[in-house]
Design a protein around this motif. Structure first.
Motif, PDB file in Angstrom:
ATOM      1  N   THR A 156      -4.829   6.463   5.632  1.00  0.00           N
ATOM      2  CA  THR A 156      -3.570   6.867   4.962  1.00  0.00           C
ATOM      3  C   THR A 156      -3.150   5.804   3.933  1.00  0.00           C
ATOM      4  O   THR A 156      -2.182   5.796   3.456  1.00  0.00           O
ATOM      5  CB  THR A 156      -2.609   7.089   6.106  1.00  0.00           C
ATOM      6  OG1 THR A 156      -2.283   5.551   6.509  1.00  0.00           O
ATOM      7  CG2 THR A 156      -2.644   7.973   6.829  1.00  0.00           C
ATOM      8  N   ALA A 157      -4.521   5.149   3.223  1.00  0.00           N
ATOM      9  CA  ALA A 157      -4.346   4.273   2.399  1.00  0.00           C
ATOM     10  C   ALA A 157      -3.747   4.955   0.965  1.00  0.00           C
ATOM     11  O   ALA A 157      -3.915   6.163   0.661  1.00  0.00           O
ATOM     12  CB  ALA A 157      -5.733   3.743   2.024  1.00  0.00           C
ATOM     13  N   LYS A 158      -2.719   4.481   0.346  1.00  0.00           N
ATOM     14  CA  LYS A 158      -2.140   4.932  -0.899  1.00  0.00           C
ATOM     15  C   LYS A 158      -2.608   4.062  -2.090  1.00  0.00           C
ATOM     16  O   LYS A 158      -3.040   2.966  -1.942  1.00  0.00           O
ATOM     17  CB  LYS A 158      -0.503   4.545  -0.816  1.00  0.00           C
ATOM     18  CG  LYS A 158       0.203   5.242   0.387  1.00  0.00           C
ATOM     19  CD  LYS A 158      -0.293   6.729   0.355  1.00  0.00           C
ATOM     20  CE  LYS A 158       0.696   7.525   1.332  1.00  0.00           C
ATOM     21  NZ  LYS A 158      -0.075   7.640   2.657  1.00  0.00           N
ATOM     22  N   PRO A 159      -2.686   4.761  -3.315  1.00  0.00           N
ATOM     23  CA  PRO A 159      -3.051   4.096  -4.458  1.00  0.00           C
ATOM     24  C   PRO A 159      -2.344   2.948  -4.949  1.00  0.00           C
ATOM     25  O   PRO A 159      -1.205   2.837  -4.758  1.00  0.00           O
ATOM     26  CB  PRO A 159      -2.977   5.067  -5.631  1.00  0.00           C
ATOM     27  CG  PRO A 159      -2.604   6.627  -4.683  1.00  0.00           C
ATOM     28  CD  PRO A 159      -2.115   6.037  -3.423  1.00  0.00           C
ATOM     29  N   ILE A 160      -3.170   1.784  -5.287  1.00  0.00           N
ATOM     30  CA  ILE A 160      -2.641   0.711  -5.670  1.00  0.00           C
ATOM     31  C   ILE A 160      -1.694   0.955  -6.877  1.00  0.00           C
ATOM     32  O   ILE A 160      -0.630   0.352  -6.919  1.00  0.00           O
ATOM     33  CB  ILE A 160      -3.700  -0.552  -5.947  1.00  0.00           C
ATOM     34  CG1 ILE A 160      -3.155  -1.955  -6.179  1.00  0.00           C
ATOM     35  CG2 ILE A 160      -4.551  -0.052  -6.961  1.00  0.00           C
ATOM     36  CD1 ILE A 160      -2.459  -2.403  -4.886  1.00  0.00           C
ATOM     37  N   ALA A 161      -2.133   1.624  -7.844  1.00  0.00           N
ATOM     38  CA  ALA A 161      -1.250   1.951  -8.943  1.00  0.00           C
ATOM     39  C   ALA A 161       0.139   2.544  -8.386  1.00  0.00           C
ATOM     40  O   ALA A 161       0.945   2.267  -9.151  1.00  0.00           O
ATOM     41  CB  ALA A 161      -1.970   2.957 -10.009  1.00  0.00           C
ATOM     42  N   LEU A 162       0.129   3.204  -7.586  1.00  0.00           N
ATOM     43  CA  LEU A 162       1.402   3.824  -6.984  1.00  0.00           C
ATOM     44  C   LEU A 162       2.278   2.757  -6.775  1.00  0.00           C
ATOM     45  O   LEU A 162       3.611   2.638  -6.958  1.00  0.00           O
ATOM     46  CB  LEU A 162       1.145   5.010  -6.050  1.00  0.00           C
ATOM     47  CG  LEU A 162       2.400   5.599  -5.321  1.00  0.00           C
ATOM     48  CD1 LEU A 162       3.307   6.290  -6.350  1.00  0.00           C
ATOM     49  CD2 LEU A 162       2.098   6.356  -4.198  1.00  0.00           C
ATOM     50  N   TYR A 163       1.744   1.926  -5.847  1.00  0.00           N
ATOM     51  CA  TYR A 163       2.730   0.896  -5.604  1.00  0.00           C
ATOM     52  C   TYR A 163       3.001  -0.154  -6.252  1.00  0.00           C
ATOM     53  O   TYR A 163       4.087  -0.803  -6.358  1.00  0.00           O
ATOM     54  CB  TYR A 163       2.039   0.422  -3.970  1.00  0.00           C
ATOM     55  CG  TYR A 163       2.585   1.285  -2.631  1.00  0.00           C
ATOM     56  CD1 TYR A 163       3.695   0.842  -2.074  1.00  0.00           C
ATOM     57  CD2 TYR A 163       2.063   2.535  -2.607  1.00  0.00           C
ATOM     58  CE1 TYR A 163       4.086   1.742  -1.084  1.00  0.00           C
ATOM     59  CE2 TYR A 163       2.632   3.294  -1.613  1.00  0.00           C
ATOM     60  CZ  TYR A 163       3.576   2.920  -0.909  1.00  0.00           C
ATOM     61  OH  TYR A 163       4.203   3.642   0.072  1.00  0.00           O
TER      62      TYR A 163
END
Length: 194
Positions: A156-163
């Motif tokens: 469930t990794a999230k985009p680094i750009a979002l965080y």
């Protein structure tokens, strides 16, 4: 600083934190839907899907954790709709529910059954310390973020750009950011990069 421990055991010793920016586990119901959809999709196309190897969370457990963090400004996190609804009706003591933002996910998974529309987005919960004036670095921009989903080793990794955007918009340099659900370390990487 990374603590390899159960966050419920560490939080009382940490003291207040400026912000919580995190991607908590979703509800058990969402985990069950993920597992059943994964099985159905694999039967259709033969491709293996990521298995969730961690438990879901319920609203009260998430609220208890947010209270224990003693947040001084913002709590921002991606979350499933069931938990969003629960938090809106049961906002943790000391916090106010500011808004539900949206992470638009171009290229996200289709609805494999084809009998209904696919999600294509995830809610972004935005809470703030009760009694304090809200202040962020985004001016009047909308609480809408558009980033393609990440497909990494973590299921469930999230985009680094979002965080990275969350860190830039909600925090100031030098402030403490807590991610009690480290996962693949996206929040930590974003904070360190900035």
């Amino acid at each position: 600083t990374i603590f390899n421990a159960d966050c419920r055991e560490v939080l009382p010793a940490l003291g207040p934190v400026a912000h919580v920016i995190s991607d908590p586990p979703y509800s058990e119901a969402s985990h069950a839907m993920h597992d059943s959809g994964k099985k159905w999709a694999q039967q259709q196309d033969g491709l293996a899907r990521a298995t969730l190897t961690f438990q879901g969370i319920d609203g009260q457990s998430l609220a208890d954790l947010l209270i224990a963090a003693r947040i001084q400004r913002w709590a921002v996190f991606t979350l499933d709709e069931r938990l969003v609804a629960w938090l809106r009706m049961n906002t943790p003591e000391g916090l106010k529910y500011v808004r539900t933002g949206i992470w638009v996910k171009p290229g996200s998974m289709p609805q494999f059954t084809g009998d209904r529309p696919a999600m294509g987005y995830e809610p972004v919960v935005i809470l703030h310390k009760q009694g304090e004036r809200c202040r962020w670095n985004g001016g009047g921009r909308a609480a809408v973020w558009t980033y393609s989903p990440t497909h990494e080793e973590h299921p469930t990794a999230k985009p680094i750009a979002l965080y990275r955007s969350f860190v830039e918009l909600f925090t100031d340099p030098g402030e403490t950011i807590l991610d009690p659900f480290m996962g693949s370390g996206t929040t930590l990487r974003a904070a360190k990069d900035l």
